[in-house]
Design an enzyme around this catalytic site. Structure first.
Site, PDB file in Angstrom:
ATOM      1  N   TYR A 193      32.659  43.800   8.069  1.00  0.00           N
ATOM      2  CA  TYR A 193      32.168  42.473   7.714  1.00  0.00           C
ATOM      3  C   TYR A 193      31.595  42.433   6.304  1.00  0.00           C
ATOM      4  O   TYR A 193      30.877  41.512   5.945  1.00  0.00           O
ATOM      5  CB  TYR A 193      31.114  42.010   8.727  1.00  0.00           C
ATOM      6  CG  TYR A 193      30.122  43.100   9.071  1.00  0.00           C
ATOM      7  CD1 TYR A 193      29.207  43.543   8.125  1.00  0.00           C
ATOM      8  CD2 TYR A 193      30.137  43.707  10.322  1.00  0.00           C
ATOM      9  CE1 TYR A 193      28.332  44.557   8.397  1.00  0.00           C
ATOM     10  CE2 TYR A 193      29.252  44.731  10.613  1.00  0.00           C
ATOM     11  CZ  TYR A 193      28.354  45.156   9.642  1.00  0.00           C
ATOM     12  OH  TYR A 193      27.487  46.174   9.925  1.00  0.00           O
ATOM     13  N   ASP A 225      26.439  45.120  17.615  1.00  0.00           N
ATOM     14  CA  ASP A 225      25.431  46.098  18.008  1.00  0.00           C
ATOM     15  C   ASP A 225      26.035  47.493  18.063  1.00  0.00           C
ATOM     16  O   ASP A 225      26.364  48.011  19.117  1.00  0.00           O
ATOM     17  CB  ASP A 225      24.875  45.716  19.383  1.00  0.00           C
ATOM     18  CG  ASP A 225      23.628  46.514  19.711  1.00  0.00           C
ATOM     19  OD1 ASP A 225      23.089  47.170  18.803  1.00  0.00           O
ATOM     20  OD2 ASP A 225      23.205  46.477  20.870  1.00  0.00           O
ATOM     21  N   CYS A 265       9.857  70.709  43.276  1.00  0.00           N
ATOM     22  CA  CYS A 265      10.815  69.666  43.631  1.00  0.00           C
ATOM     23  C   CYS A 265      10.166  68.706  44.628  1.00  0.00           C
ATOM     24  O   CYS A 265       9.576  69.141  45.608  1.00  0.00           O
ATOM     25  CB  CYS A 265      12.054  70.303  44.238  1.00  0.00           C
ATOM     26  SG  CYS A 265      13.142  69.107  45.015  1.00  0.00           S
ATOM     27  N   CYS A 270      12.042  69.365  48.240  1.00  0.00           N
ATOM     28  CA  CYS A 270      11.977  70.621  48.980  1.00  0.00           C
ATOM     29  C   CYS A 270      10.744  71.440  48.624  1.00  0.00           C
ATOM     30  O   CYS A 270      10.468  72.455  49.250  1.00  0.00           O
ATOM     31  CB  CYS A 270      13.236  71.455  48.733  1.00  0.00           C
ATOM     32  SG  CYS A 270      13.328  72.128  47.075  1.00  0.00           S
ATOM     33  N   CYS A 308      15.576  71.289  39.997  1.00  0.00           N
ATOM     34  CA  CYS A 308      15.141  71.998  41.184  1.00  0.00           C
ATOM     35  C   CYS A 308      16.045  73.215  41.307  1.00  0.00           C
ATOM     36  O   CYS A 308      17.254  73.097  41.301  1.00  0.00           O
ATOM     37  CB  CYS A 308      15.277  71.116  42.422  1.00  0.00           C
ATOM     38  SG  CYS A 308      15.255  72.059  43.959  1.00  0.00           S
ATOM     39  N   CYS A 348      18.029  73.187  48.607  1.00  0.00           N
ATOM     40  CA  CYS A 348      17.274  71.929  48.594  1.00  0.00           C
ATOM     41  C   CYS A 348      18.048  70.844  49.342  1.00  0.00           C
ATOM     42  O   CYS A 348      19.203  70.563  49.016  1.00  0.00           O
ATOM     43  CB  CYS A 348      17.054  71.499  47.149  1.00  0.00           C
ATOM     44  SG  CYS A 348      16.321  69.882  46.990  1.00  0.00           S
ATOM     45  N   LYS A 404      18.287  35.541  15.804  1.00  0.00           N
ATOM     46  CA  LYS A 404      18.298  35.932  17.205  1.00  0.00           C
ATOM     47  C   LYS A 404      17.108  35.320  17.936  1.00  0.00           C
ATOM     48  O   LYS A 404      16.007  35.856  17.879  1.00  0.00           O
ATOM     49  CB  LYS A 404      18.251  37.447  17.316  1.00  0.00           C
ATOM     50  CG  LYS A 404      18.410  37.926  18.731  1.00  0.00           C
ATOM     51  CD  LYS A 404      18.566  39.428  18.736  1.00  0.00           C
ATOM     52  CE  LYS A 404      18.581  39.961  20.137  1.00  0.00           C
ATOM     53  NZ  LYS A 404      18.582  41.420  20.131  1.00  0.00           N
ATOM     54  N   GLU A 411      28.632  34.887  11.711  1.00  0.00           N
ATOM     55  CA  GLU A 411      29.431  35.915  12.387  1.00  0.00           C
ATOM     56  C   GLU A 411      28.536  36.729  13.308  1.00  0.00           C
ATOM     57  O   GLU A 411      27.309  36.666  13.197  1.00  0.00           O
ATOM     58  CB  GLU A 411      30.111  36.816  11.346  1.00  0.00           C
ATOM     59  CG  GLU A 411      29.132  37.579  10.489  1.00  0.00           C
ATOM     60  CD  GLU A 411      29.762  38.137   9.213  1.00  0.00           C
ATOM     61  OE1 GLU A 411      30.797  37.634   8.755  1.00  0.00           O
ATOM     62  OE2 GLU A 411      29.182  39.102   8.682  1.00  0.00           O
ATOM     63  N   LYS A 434      26.350  39.684  14.913  1.00  0.00           N
ATOM     64  CA  LYS A 434      25.678  40.912  14.486  1.00  0.00           C
ATOM     65  C   LYS A 434      26.075  41.970  15.512  1.00  0.00           C
ATOM     66  O   LYS A 434      25.558  42.003  16.628  1.00  0.00           O
ATOM     67  CB  LYS A 434      24.163  40.726  14.449  1.00  0.00           C
ATOM     68  CG  LYS A 434      23.432  41.964  13.936  1.00  0.00           C
ATOM     69  CD  LYS A 434      22.034  41.602  13.444  1.00  0.00           C
ATOM     70  CE  LYS A 434      21.344  42.734  12.710  1.00  0.00           C
ATOM     71  NZ  LYS A 434      20.898  43.821  13.562  1.00  0.00           N
TER      72      LYS A 434
HETATM   73  P1  AMP Z   1      18.870  45.853  10.964  1.00  0.00           P
HETATM   74  O1  AMP Z   1      19.141  47.324  10.831  1.00  0.00           O
HETATM   75  O2  AMP Z   1      18.560  45.412  12.358  1.00  0.00           O
HETATM   76  O3  AMP Z   1      17.959  45.323   9.923  1.00  0.00           O
HETATM   77  O4  AMP Z   1      20.254  45.108  10.674  1.00  0.00           O
HETATM   78  C1  AMP Z   1      21.048  45.477   9.609  1.00  0.00           C
HETATM   79  C2  AMP Z   1      22.287  46.082  10.171  1.00  0.00           C
HETATM   80  O5  AMP Z   1      22.985  45.146  10.949  1.00  0.00           O
HETATM   81  C3  AMP Z   1      23.270  46.471   9.121  1.00  0.00           C
HETATM   82  O6  AMP Z   1      23.004  47.735   8.607  1.00  0.00           O
HETATM   83  C4  AMP Z   1      24.547  46.487   9.888  1.00  0.00           C
HETATM   84  O7  AMP Z   1      24.763  47.772  10.430  1.00  0.00           O
HETATM   85  C5  AMP Z   1      24.291  45.588  11.076  1.00  0.00           C
HETATM   86  N1  AMP Z   1      25.234  44.474  11.188  1.00  0.00           N
HETATM   87  C6  AMP Z   1      25.910  44.170  12.313  1.00  0.00           C
HETATM   88  N2  AMP Z   1      26.704  43.113  12.143  1.00  0.00           N
HETATM   89  C7  AMP Z   1      26.560  42.723  10.858  1.00  0.00           C
HETATM   90  C8  AMP Z   1      27.125  41.675  10.064  1.00  0.00           C
HETATM   91  N3  AMP Z   1      28.009  40.816  10.591  1.00  0.00           N
HETATM   92  N4  AMP Z   1      26.747  41.595   8.784  1.00  0.00           N
HETATM   93  C9  AMP Z   1      25.842  42.456   8.260  1.00  0.00           C
HETATM   94  N5  AMP Z   1      25.274  43.465   8.955  1.00  0.00           N
HETATM   95  C10 AMP Z   1      25.604  43.587  10.247  1.00  0.00           C
HETATM   96 ZN    ZN Z   2      14.627  70.638  45.712  1.00  0.00          ZN
END
Ligand code: AMP
Ligand code: ZN
Length: 755
Positions: free
Chosen positions: A225, A118, A409, A412, A433, A438, A313, A114, A116
């Site tokens: 998840y 961000d 600045c 100016c 500034c 300016c 990754k 699945e 990860k």
């Molecule tokens: P890290 O902090 O980089 O070690 O990664 C762990 C964090 O990845 C976890 O605390 C989650 O917040 C995040 N995360 C995002 N997607 C997932 C997923 N599908 N399963 C588990 N953790 C995930």
């Molecule tokens: Zn300026």
């Protein structure tokens, strides 16, 4: 309505709204128009107001954000929230696989794959199906209680669907979808505020806000998840566990697979990466988990990482790269803010070459100790301006030089000072500034004034703005209205040796645009003035309830907003139940309780005042900035000059148009669908300001139907049957509101008028 009937209706409405929320936010297949949804919502709000005792914490109306918090309480996680072990290549995945199979005595293992996500880790607790607590990961053992903030996240159910267990702790991620993030930054930038460097930052910053009402306006989403502490919830396999969460109404990742071998998992991860652009969130790799949850305890426990999962990754996925920082230049913004910009050795990241990146501000630069000559890590996330994440001090040769904080600045030479910008997002002071004269600031102000969303003076931008300021033809935006057409036509945009003039045709076009701008409504002018913190949404909100600039300059409503915030702050400071600063003794407790009551009463008084003319987009910071602007020299000068120029922009406030007068007097309009530039209330205000009326349904007397995105089919059908004109948003602006953006002189032709 009788109480029992009201109770039943409230329940029906809540169930309907929850269902439509789910269809819209989670399943992405809405069944009703936004207008129809709004009607349900408005009815529920009205009923709950009439019967406050029937209000419930899980009502969809409770998402708008409660009172500000004095601080976040700590939450201990029953099961720690861990990080993940990382694998950079298939080789490392095979090592993980070997370890897993060894622990399971060589049994064959299936893996779930699945994204990860961000974002920012969250844990959300449901008791008997009701959302009772939301928390951040914190240090893994203890996080912050952010329940009030998470309640505002639209796709997070306040109540789980049928079959909810007695206890379920869902774990996942809060994120900002890329579109919402871009819009938020747009809003911040338009208000002269600092944008967030990336969606993760924006998410973390939003969740840490103490005022849930601010959080409610941030486009946050959630995704789950995993599960933590549960009772009455069993899932032997990970995929079934996620399916079960989805059945309970929780949003889960769209891309999920279960495979037989770890190599296949890597292939799926590649597929996921290829489809990443279709996901609403950024991904930071793939997570590969042993699908058999029953096997997890047998894999042994480790302190920082669970043994059943690994984050995968490959380096090729990186949206980061390392390059050399050649120099730091300084950009001067419209409000005077000095932004350090990194000049880099060109580096290829995620599809394009990056030469410059933002360093955000000098404080951050100093905090990260970034030096000229350093190897620096650059990040590019989505459509965001690349930014410098951190230096790599281990690669230093000793020749690197710290970046000097400018003492003057760069444009100016004027003095610089630290100022706090009107911005809820960027905390802390910014180096600015301080010279209003300016040239750099003047040029950026001119550009801002002329941009489409402001006064739409096409042609006044970039080099033209630079030259207007340099030659002294227009150093202040309002100078444009006294610009000599001939002088503009002969303005030299080239060099002395190679002149290139602006031209008569372009000059004539600018003159026409200036003529049109004189008649633009109050919101466009308020925005164009470039008051810090006043973006389009704020300007519209303010303009809708004020008659003209004088009314804004002297607004009791804006003052009430500022005062309410002060009272709230005072309340926070004296809060006798504060965990951070508990009263020392009973005397102090009594004093603080009395003071808290006084402030609470004052807040209620101010709320009542504000309820009469709500300005949903305006916060105390923007309100203060507006009052300060008009109270200061620049604002007063602008007001005097506008008056002298005969420019009196009109807003929707009370004094704007007496009923029965105005250009639209006696005409009734029907709105359907969502307009991109106005809320329903704002569009209504604007029509009313011109003397017109707005009705909920189409009749023979309707002057015109104004349609937005996803209009109601019934209204359109009725309009067609009765031969009533249907206008789109552009027609509406041009023909009804008179915001002619082109030279379109078409007659306003509405129903019920003689040709
Ligand atoms: P890290 O902090 O980089 O070690 O990664 C762990 C964090 O990845 C976890 O605390 C989650 O917040 C995040 N995360 C995002 N997607 C997932 C997923 N599908 N399963 C588990 N953790 C995930
Ligand atoms: Zn300026």
């Amino acid at each position: 309505m009788e109480r029992e009937a009201a109770r039943r209706r409230i329940e029906t409405l809540r169930a309907q709204i929850e269902r439509h929320d789910r269809l819209y936010y989670i399943e992405a297949r809405p069944e009703i128009s936004d207008a129809a949804y709004d009607r349900l919502f408005d009815e529920l709000v009205a009923l709950e107001r009439e019967h406050p005792d029937l209000c419930a914490p899980d009502s969809p109306t409770q998402r708008v954000g409660g009172a500000p918090l004095p601080g976040f309480a700590p939450v201990r996680h029953a099961e720690p929230m861990l990080s993940l072990e990382k694998a950079k290549n298939v080789q490392e995945l095979r090592l993980f696989d070997a370890r897993v199979r060894k622990a399971l005595d060589g049994a064959s293992v299936r893996y779930a794959v699945e994204p990860k996500v961000d974002g920012v880790s969250i844990s959300v607790r449901y008791e008997d199906g009701l959302l009772t607590r939301g928390a951040t990961r914190g240090d893994g053992a203890t996080g912050d209680d952010i329940t009030a903030n998470l309640r505002t996240v639209r796709n997070l159910p306040l109540r789980l669907g049928p079959g909810a267990p007695p206890l379920l702790e869902a774990r996942g991620e809060a994120y900002m979808d890329l579109e919402g993030f871009a819009r938020l930054n747009e809003r911040l930038r338009a208000a002269g505020e600092n944008p967030f460097p990336n969606p993760r930052n924006a998410t973390a910053g939003s969740l840490k806000q103490l005022d849930p009402a601010v959080v409610a306006r941030r486009p946050l989403r959630a995704l789950f998840y995993a599960v933590g502490e549960c009772r009455g919830f069993e899932a032997p396999r990970h995929d079934a566990c996620i399916d079960a969460l989805a059945r309970l109404g929780l949003p889960v990742p769209q891309l999920r697979w279960v495979v037989d071998r770890v190599e296949a998992a890597a292939e799926r991860a590649e597929e996921m990466k290829a489809r990443a652009a279709d996901l609403p969130y950024g991904i930071d790799g793939a997570v590969i988990k042993v699908n058999d949850r029953g096997a997890w305890p047998r894999l042994g426990a480790r302190a920082r990482h669970p043994s059943y999962a690994i984050a995968y990754k490959p380096p090729a996925w990186l949206t980061r790269a390392t390059t050399r920082l050649r120099a730091v230049t300084v950009q001067v913004g419209r409000t005077g803010a000095l932004t350090p910009v990194a000049e880099l050795d060109p580096v290829f990241i995620d599809g394009s070459t990056v030469r410059r990146a933002t360093l955000h501000n000098f404080e951050e630069l100093a905090r990260k100790d970034i030096r000229v000559g350093d190897a620096v890590e650059i990040e590019k996330a989505g459509m965001v301006i690349p930014s410098v994440v951190r230096p790599r001090p281990e690669q230093r040769s000793g020749a690197e030089r710290p970046v000097a904080v400018p003492e003057a600045c760069p444009t100016c030479g004027g003095p610089v000072a630290r100022r706090r910008l009107a911005d809820a997002a960027a905390n802390g002071a910014v180096l600015c500034c301080d010279n209003l004269q300016c040239p750099a600031q003047r040029q950026r102000r001119l550009e801002y004034f002329a941009q489409r969303a402001a006064l739409d003076l096409e042609g006044i931008g970039g080099i033209v703005a630079d030259r207007l300021v340099e030659t002294g033809l227009a150093t202040d935006p309002l100078d444009l209205f006294e610009l000599d057409e001939e002088a503009l036509a002969t303005l030299n945009l080239g060099t002395t040796e190679q002149p290139r003039v602006f031209g008569a045709k372009n000059a004539a076009r600018v003159m026409a645009a200036l003529e049109r701008a004189r008649r633009f409504p109050l919101d466009r002018w308020l925005y164009a003035l470039g008051i810090p913190g006043v973006g389009q949404a704020v300007a519209r909100s303010v303009a809708a309830v004020h008659a003209d600039l004088d009314a804004v300059a002297d607004s009791p409503l804006l003052r009430a907003l500022v005062e309410r915030e002060a009272a709230r702050e005072r309340l926070r400071a004296v809060n006798p139940r504060s965990r951070l600063r508990p009263p020392a003794d009973e005397t102090e407790r009594a004093e603080r309780t009395a003071e808290a009551e006084r402030q609470t009463a004052r807040i209620a008084e101010l709320e009542a005042e504000l309820a009469a003319a709500p300005m949903p987009e305006v916060g105390p910071v923007a309100a203060r900035a507006i009052l300060d602007f008009f109270g200061g020299a620049a604002g007063q000068r602008a007001q005097r000059r506008l008056a002298a120029l005969g420019i009196r922009p009109r807003g929707g406030g009370a004094a704007a148009a007496a009923p029965g007068s105005g250009r639209l007097a006696g005409r009734t309009f029907v709105l359907t669908g969502t307009l991109s530039g106005f809320t329903r209330a704002e569009a209504t205000e604007r029509i009313r300001a011109l003397g017109g009326a707005v009705a909920g349904s189409v009749s023979r007397k309707t002057a015109a139907v104004i349609r937005g995105e996803s209009p109601g089919a019934t209204k359109l059908r009725e309009a067609e049957a009765l031969g009533i004109p249907v206008l789109d948003e552009a027609d509406f602006r041009r023909q009804i509101l008179g915001e002619s953006a082109t030279n379109d002189q078409r007659e306003l032709k509405l129903n019920g008028e003689n040709p």
